[in-house]
Design an enzyme around this catalytic site. Structure first.
Site, PDB file in Angstrom:
ATOM      1  N   GLU A 130       0.372   8.118   3.875  1.00  0.00           N
ATOM      2  CA  GLU A 130      -0.611   9.202   3.794  1.00  0.00           C
ATOM      3  C   GLU A 130      -1.791   8.879   4.831  1.00  0.00           C
ATOM      4  O   GLU A 130      -2.475   7.992   4.501  1.00  0.00           O
ATOM      5  CB  GLU A 130      -1.023   9.685   2.537  1.00  0.00           C
ATOM      6  CG  GLU A 130      -0.024  10.002   1.598  1.00  0.00           C
ATOM      7  CD  GLU A 130      -0.447  10.374  -0.012  1.00  0.00           C
ATOM      8  OE1 GLU A 130       0.152  11.303  -0.455  1.00  0.00           O
ATOM      9  OE2 GLU A 130      -1.254   9.391  -0.369  1.00  0.00           O
TER      10      GLU A 130
ATOM     11  N   ASN B  78       0.090  10.976  -5.245  1.00  0.00           N
ATOM     12  CA  ASN B  78      -0.475  10.477  -6.213  1.00  0.00           C
ATOM     13  C   ASN B  78      -0.872  11.634  -7.195  1.00  0.00           C
ATOM     14  O   ASN B  78      -1.034  11.441  -8.502  1.00  0.00           O
ATOM     15  CB  ASN B  78      -1.757   9.318  -6.266  1.00  0.00           C
ATOM     16  CG  ASN B  78      -0.978   8.114  -5.777  1.00  0.00           C
ATOM     17  OD1 ASN B  78       0.246   7.828  -6.149  1.00  0.00           O
ATOM     18  ND2 ASN B  78      -2.027   7.200  -5.347  1.00  0.00           N
TER      19      ASN B  78
ATOM     20  N   SER C 145      -5.880   3.418  -2.664  1.00  0.00           N
ATOM     21  CA  SER C 145      -4.803   4.283  -3.558  1.00  0.00           C
ATOM     22  C   SER C 145      -5.800   5.553  -3.861  1.00  0.00           C
ATOM     23  O   SER C 145      -5.471   6.515  -4.182  1.00  0.00           O
ATOM     24  CB  SER C 145      -4.302   3.848  -4.499  1.00  0.00           C
ATOM     25  OG  SER C 145      -3.561   2.737  -4.674  1.00  0.00           O
TER      26      SER C 145
ATOM     27  N   HIS D 232      -2.770   4.973   3.755  1.00  0.00           N
ATOM     28  CA  HIS D 232      -2.176   4.944   2.345  1.00  0.00           C
ATOM     29  C   HIS D 232      -0.722   4.503   2.623  1.00  0.00           C
ATOM     30  O   HIS D 232       0.172   5.550   2.583  1.00  0.00           O
ATOM     31  CB  HIS D 232      -2.321   5.994   1.418  1.00  0.00           C
ATOM     32  CG  HIS D 232      -2.120   5.664  -0.024  1.00  0.00           C
ATOM     33  ND1 HIS D 232      -1.786   6.564  -0.876  1.00  0.00           N
ATOM     34  CD2 HIS D 232      -2.047   4.512  -0.547  1.00  0.00           C
ATOM     35  CE1 HIS D 232      -1.463   6.141  -2.156  1.00  0.00           C
ATOM     36  NE2 HIS D 232      -1.585   4.829  -1.879  1.00  0.00           N
TER      37      HIS D 232
END
Ligand code: NAD
Length: 290
Positions: free
Chosen positions: A156, A195, A123, A144
């Protein structure tokens, strides 16, 4: 390497993310071996596959034959060597600790076929921090997925400076073939795309809570009913794991030394009590009885 050359996929880690990434790949027709160091996790992951597939058939999302094939495509194993020896593509989804990931990638470099791409589902850790543990830096990339990996469409793909065009292209193509919607980051950035956006929201939500402006449920409700988010930041945190948030913030603090990057006092409180969210029955919300 091209997408067509990928037949066997290895997933390292059968936890929250790993077993679902592995199952998605198996449903999409790949032969998948998923490894973990924890026997109990492997057993649970295997049982999840048995419980998940019949439900998909009942809902008409898979035919009985597709479910049977998916079951036959996936295997959970306790040995990394066995999992990766014939892999064309590896997706690492082990615990979010840099030193552990570097060790896993060094092992993968020895154990995986030379042509295999080694992707990390991390992450927060950009692949340039891991790639130099291998002799194939151009084939080490961030891929990701989002939680739950069987449901969430976004992937991602981060093309750090060390990543070859071929690796990025194949990773994007594989993501599409896994029925996901990949987005390409042309350079490494802390937190990737979504994120970073969520971190800004979550930081503000945490500040509002710590300042006593509003309670968890009201902050979540503001996001759901005012901004149309499917769930608020605290509910989402219960799903992704407060332990992961704590570890990520501590990693960030170790990196920057900036006290503003430390986990908030309320997050620390939950973490110390082992209240990690849905998986432990208690997080920002209580799930007892579920
Ligand atoms: N939880 C999320 O919402 C989420 C979302 C996207 C990405 N990620 C990333 O995915 C990765 C895994 O997260 P998770 O939430 O699934 O964690 P998890 O704790 O549920 O699972 C991690 C698994 O890795 C296993 N493991 C540890 N060392 C290992 C080794 N040497 N070999 C094989 N397995 C090993 C553990 O036994 C555990 O089962 C992390 O890098 C995390 O940042 C998590």
């Amino acid at each position: 390497m091209k997408l067509e050359d990928i037949k066997n996929i290895c997933v390292v880690g059968a936890g929250n993310m790993g077993h679902q990434i592995a199952l998605q790949a198996a449903i999409c027709g790949y032969k998948v071996k998923c490894s973990d160091v924890n026997a109990d996790t492997l057993k649970k992951a295997d049982a999840f596959v048995d419980s998940y597939l019949p439900g998909r058939v009942e809902k008409g999302r898979l035919t009985a034959e597709q479910a049977r094939q998916a079951r036959a495509n996936i295997e959970f194993v306790d040995s990394l060597k066995k999992a990766v020896h014939d892999a064309d593509f590896v997706i690492e989804a082990a615990t979010e600790v840099l030193s552990l990931k570097r060790k896993i990638f060094a092992d993968l470099d020895h154990l995986a076929p030379k042509h295999a791409i080694l992707a990390t589902n991390s992450s927060a850790i950009v692949s340039s921090k891991i790639a130099d543990a291998t002799q194939r830096q151009d084939k080490v990339v961030n891929m990701h997925f989002f939680n739950p990996a069987l449901v969430m469409k976004l992937v991602e793909v981060v093309k750090g400076a060390h990543v070859s065009d071929e690796t990025a292209d194949v990773t994007m193509a594989l993501s599409k073939d896994l029925q996901k919607v990949p987005v390409l980051l042309k350079k490494e950035v802390d937190g990737f795309l979504l994120n970073r956006i969520f971190a800004a929201i979550s930081k503000e939500a945490m500040w509002l809570l710590e300042m006593g402006v509003a309670e968890v449920e009201d902050i979540d409700n503001a996001c759901v009913y005012g901004a149309g988010h499917p769930m608020g930041p605290f509910r989402l945190n219960d799903l992704t794991g407060l332990d992961l948030s704590y570890i990520m913030r501590m990693e960030k603090f170790r990196e920057t030394g900036n006290p503003a990057d430390l986990p908030s006092p309320r997050l620390v409180e939950h973490y110390m009590k082992g209240e990690f969210g849905e998986k432990t029955g208690q997080g920002w919300y209580s799930y007892s009885g579920k």
